[in-house]
Design an enzyme around this catalytic site. Structure first.
Site, PDB file in Angstrom:
ATOM      1  N   SER A 149       0.874  -1.185   0.000  1.00  0.00           N
ATOM      2  CA  SER A 149       0.000   0.000   0.000  1.00  0.00           C
ATOM      3  C   SER A 149       0.904   1.225   0.000  1.00  0.00           C
ATOM      4  CB  SER A 149      -0.859   0.012   1.275  1.00  0.00           C
ATOM      5  OG  SER A 149      -1.377   1.299   1.517  1.00  0.00           O
ATOM      6  N   TYR A 163      -1.466  -1.261  10.151  1.00  0.00           N
ATOM      7  CA  TYR A 163      -1.654  -1.412   8.701  1.00  0.00           C
ATOM      8  C   TYR A 163      -0.382  -0.982   7.959  1.00  0.00           C
ATOM      9  CZ  TYR A 163      -3.801  -1.073   4.075  1.00  0.00           C
ATOM     10  OH  TYR A 163      -4.099  -1.232   2.727  1.00  0.00           O
ATOM     11  N   ALA A 165       2.641  -0.680   9.094  1.00  0.00           N
ATOM     12  CA  ALA A 165       3.788  -1.541   9.435  1.00  0.00           C
ATOM     13  C   ALA A 165       3.720  -2.858   8.665  1.00  0.00           C
ATOM     14  CB  ALA A 165       3.807  -1.802  10.943  1.00  0.00           C
ATOM     15  N   LYS A 167       2.168  -3.431   5.824  1.00  0.00           N
ATOM     16  CA  LYS A 167       2.337  -3.210   4.385  1.00  0.00           C
ATOM     17  C   LYS A 167       3.809  -2.920   4.057  1.00  0.00           C
ATOM     18  CE  LYS A 167      -1.874  -3.968   3.074  1.00  0.00           C
ATOM     19  NZ  LYS A 167      -2.185  -5.127   2.216  1.00  0.00           N
ATOM     20  N   ILE A 196      -8.267   3.268  -3.779  1.00  0.00           N
ATOM     21  CA  ILE A 196      -8.998   2.536  -4.810  1.00  0.00           C
ATOM     22  C   ILE A 196     -10.446   2.377  -4.347  1.00  0.00           C
ATOM     23  CG2 ILE A 196      -9.066   0.395  -6.171  1.00  0.00           C
ATOM     24  CD1 ILE A 196      -6.395   1.956  -6.499  1.00  0.00           C
TER      25      ILE A 196
HETATM   26  P1  NAP Z   1     -11.899  -5.485   0.709  1.00  0.00           P
HETATM   27  O1  NAP Z   1     -12.890  -4.964  -0.256  1.00  0.00           O
HETATM   28  O2  NAP Z   1     -12.139  -5.366   2.175  1.00  0.00           O
HETATM   29  O3  NAP Z   1     -11.609  -7.006   0.330  1.00  0.00           O
HETATM   30  C1  NAP Z   1     -10.730  -7.787   1.074  1.00  0.00           C
HETATM   31  C2  NAP Z   1     -11.231  -9.221   1.017  1.00  0.00           C
HETATM   32  O4  NAP Z   1     -10.317 -10.025   1.804  1.00  0.00           O
HETATM   33  C3  NAP Z   1     -12.628  -9.367   1.659  1.00  0.00           C
HETATM   34  O5  NAP Z   1     -13.429 -10.222   0.870  1.00  0.00           O
HETATM   35  C4  NAP Z   1     -12.298  -9.998   3.000  1.00  0.00           C
HETATM   36  O6  NAP Z   1     -13.329 -10.818   3.517  1.00  0.00           O
HETATM   37  C5  NAP Z   1     -11.095 -10.842   2.660  1.00  0.00           C
HETATM   38  N1  NAP Z   1     -10.370 -11.210   3.861  1.00  0.00           N
HETATM   39  C6  NAP Z   1     -10.149 -10.453   4.971  1.00  0.00           C
HETATM   40  N2  NAP Z   1      -9.483 -11.162   5.893  1.00  0.00           N
HETATM   41  C7  NAP Z   1      -9.282 -12.392   5.372  1.00  0.00           C
HETATM   42  C8  NAP Z   1      -8.689 -13.582   5.870  1.00  0.00           C
HETATM   43  N3  NAP Z   1      -8.176 -13.634   7.100  1.00  0.00           N
HETATM   44  N4  NAP Z   1      -8.668 -14.677   5.088  1.00  0.00           N
HETATM   45  C9  NAP Z   1      -9.222 -14.656   3.841  1.00  0.00           C
HETATM   46  N5  NAP Z   1      -9.812 -13.553   3.315  1.00  0.00           N
HETATM   47  C10 NAP Z   1      -9.849 -12.436   4.082  1.00  0.00           C
HETATM   48  O7  NAP Z   1     -10.458  -4.803   0.476  1.00  0.00           O
HETATM   49  P2  NAP Z   1      -9.834  -4.128  -0.845  1.00  0.00           P
HETATM   50  O8  NAP Z   1     -10.014  -2.667  -0.717  1.00  0.00           O
HETATM   51  O9  NAP Z   1     -10.272  -4.824  -2.059  1.00  0.00           O
HETATM   52  O10 NAP Z   1      -8.280  -4.400  -0.573  1.00  0.00           O
HETATM   53  C11 NAP Z   1      -7.598  -5.499  -1.148  1.00  0.00           C
HETATM   54  C12 NAP Z   1      -6.118  -5.365  -0.818  1.00  0.00           C
HETATM   55  O11 NAP Z   1      -5.620  -4.133  -1.329  1.00  0.00           O
HETATM   56  C13 NAP Z   1      -5.819  -5.353   0.678  1.00  0.00           C
HETATM   57  O12 NAP Z   1      -4.605  -6.021   0.925  1.00  0.00           O
HETATM   58  C14 NAP Z   1      -5.650  -3.889   0.982  1.00  0.00           C
HETATM   59  O13 NAP Z   1      -4.855  -3.655   2.120  1.00  0.00           O
HETATM   60  C15 NAP Z   1      -4.991  -3.412  -0.284  1.00  0.00           C
HETATM   61  N6  NAP Z   1      -5.149  -1.986  -0.509  1.00  0.00           N
HETATM   62  C16 NAP Z   1      -6.374  -1.467  -0.758  1.00  0.00           C
HETATM   63  C17 NAP Z   1      -6.480  -0.091  -0.984  1.00  0.00           C
HETATM   64  C18 NAP Z   1      -7.800   0.537  -1.299  1.00  0.00           C
HETATM   65  O14 NAP Z   1      -7.821   1.753  -1.462  1.00  0.00           O
HETATM   66  N7  NAP Z   1      -8.868  -0.199  -1.422  1.00  0.00           N
HETATM   67  C19 NAP Z   1      -5.341   0.718  -0.915  1.00  0.00           C
HETATM   68  C20 NAP Z   1      -4.112   0.139  -0.639  1.00  0.00           C
HETATM   69  C21 NAP Z   1      -4.012  -1.218  -0.448  1.00  0.00           C
HETATM   70  P3  NAP Z   1     -14.430 -10.176   4.532  1.00  0.00           P
HETATM   71  O15 NAP Z   1     -15.090  -9.081   3.769  1.00  0.00           O
HETATM   72  O16 NAP Z   1     -15.309 -11.348   4.846  1.00  0.00           O
HETATM   73  O17 NAP Z   1     -13.645  -9.677   5.712  1.00  0.00           O
END
Ligand code: NAP
Length: 256
Positions: A149, A163, A165, A167, A196
């Site tokens: 991230s 978070y 740390a 990442k 995003i």
């Molecule tokens: P999201 O919409 O919350 O999707 C994450 C998915 O991972 C959810 O379906 C969640 O399930 C699942 N999950 C959570 N804990 C889990 C576990 N222990 N085992 C298996 N699955 C698990 O998040 P996103 O925004 O798409 O983010 C995806 C990745 O991109 C993450 O690593 C995030 O840190 C990174 N990221 C996102 C952004 C952003 O702006 N969106 C920015 C920087 C980095 P539940 O919903 O059931 O918990």
């Protein structure tokens, strides 16, 4: 429209039931890959698998908690029995807990929440790598793409320190493993998304996101498709000489 670019490829995507992971799974499926999807909630995951199947995508699903090594191993055993060697791992699942839409400052952060985030974001990234790498070494081929991230590189007040740390640790893990696994023709890279449009981001509200947009040269939030496009490059034949890199997908939010 279906393509055959990844027809011979098998891709495991974690956190594929929602947000960026769901788009990545669909994207690779439409490029012809067999996609093995993992997530926590079985109902949502099965619905996502059925959505992919309805689009003509060869998809398999297994409900697993990425923070639990045994759970990941069971998922892997199931996939391996069904489809054999998995050549591409996309470690996408991650969490960024909020409380009334806000992160905890360190002086309020419950130690158990620190442990949970380390377990999911960092240990969860390690687990599938540890499980898949022996077969990648045997096959002298593999593509591993982790999810960092922009919070790994700079202070982002909308997340907590656990978070950022974890990442940042993912970027260290990525570079170290690129060194260890390069001799086996395994590429290890990461994407570092900025803001995003996903459920994780919309949960914090309009005001926070508009501040972020003001600081983003491209003047908008990114889309899950734009992250999937960069991951496609990192998984493709076009990036065989790219390893140990962390590519920001952030609209220029931070230029390093
Ligand atoms: P999201 O919409 O919350 O999707 C994450 C998915 O991972 C959810 O379906 C969640 O399930 C699942 N999950 C959570 N804990 C889990 C576990 N222990 N085992 C298996 N699955 C698990 O998040 P996103 O925004 O798409 O983010 C995806 C990745 O991109 C993450 O690593 C995030 O840190 C990174 N990221 C996102 C952004 C952003 O702006 N969106 C920015 C920087 C980095 P539940 O919903 O059931 O918990």
């Amino acid at each position: 429209m279906q393509s055959t670019k990844f027809k011979a490829r098998t891709v495991l995507v974690t956190g594929a039931a929602s947000g960026i992971g769901a788009k990545i799974a669909e994207h690779f499926g439409l490029l012809g890959a067999t996609v093995a999807i993992v997530d926590l909630n079985n109902v949502v995951l099965e619905a996502k698998k059925n959505e992919l199947l309805a689009k003509g995508i060869n998809a398999l699903a297994y409900c697993a908690d990425i923070s639990n090594y045994e759970s990941c191993k069971k998922a892997y055993d199931y996939f391996y029995n069904e489809i054999g060697f998995i050549d591409t791992l996309i470690n996408n699942a991650g969490i960024s807990p909020k409380h009334d839409g806000k992160p905890y400052k360190i002086w309020d952060l419950p130690p158990e929440e620190w442990n949970t985030v380390v377990n999911v974001n960092l240990n969860g990234t390690f687990n599938f790598i540890r499980i898949l790498v022996p077969e990648m070494i045997n096959n002298k081929f593999g593509k591993i793409i982790n999810t960092s991230s922009v919070a790994a590189h700079a202070f982002l007040p909308i997340v907590s320190c656990h978070y950022s740390a974890t990442k940042a640790a993912i970027t260290g893990l990525t570079r170290h493993l690129a060194g260890e696994l390069g001799p086996f023709n395994i590429n290890v890279n990461a994407v570092a998304p900025g803001r995003i449009e996903t459920p994780m981001v919309t949960a914090v509200g309009e005001e926070v996101n508009s501040t972020f947009i003001t600081d983003t040269p491209l003047g908008r939030l990114g889309t899950p498709q734009e992250v999937a496009d960069v991951i496609e490059f990192l998984a493709s034949d076009q990036s065989h000489f790219v390893t140990g890199q962390v590519i920001d997908v952030s609209g220029g939010w931070l230029m390093r």
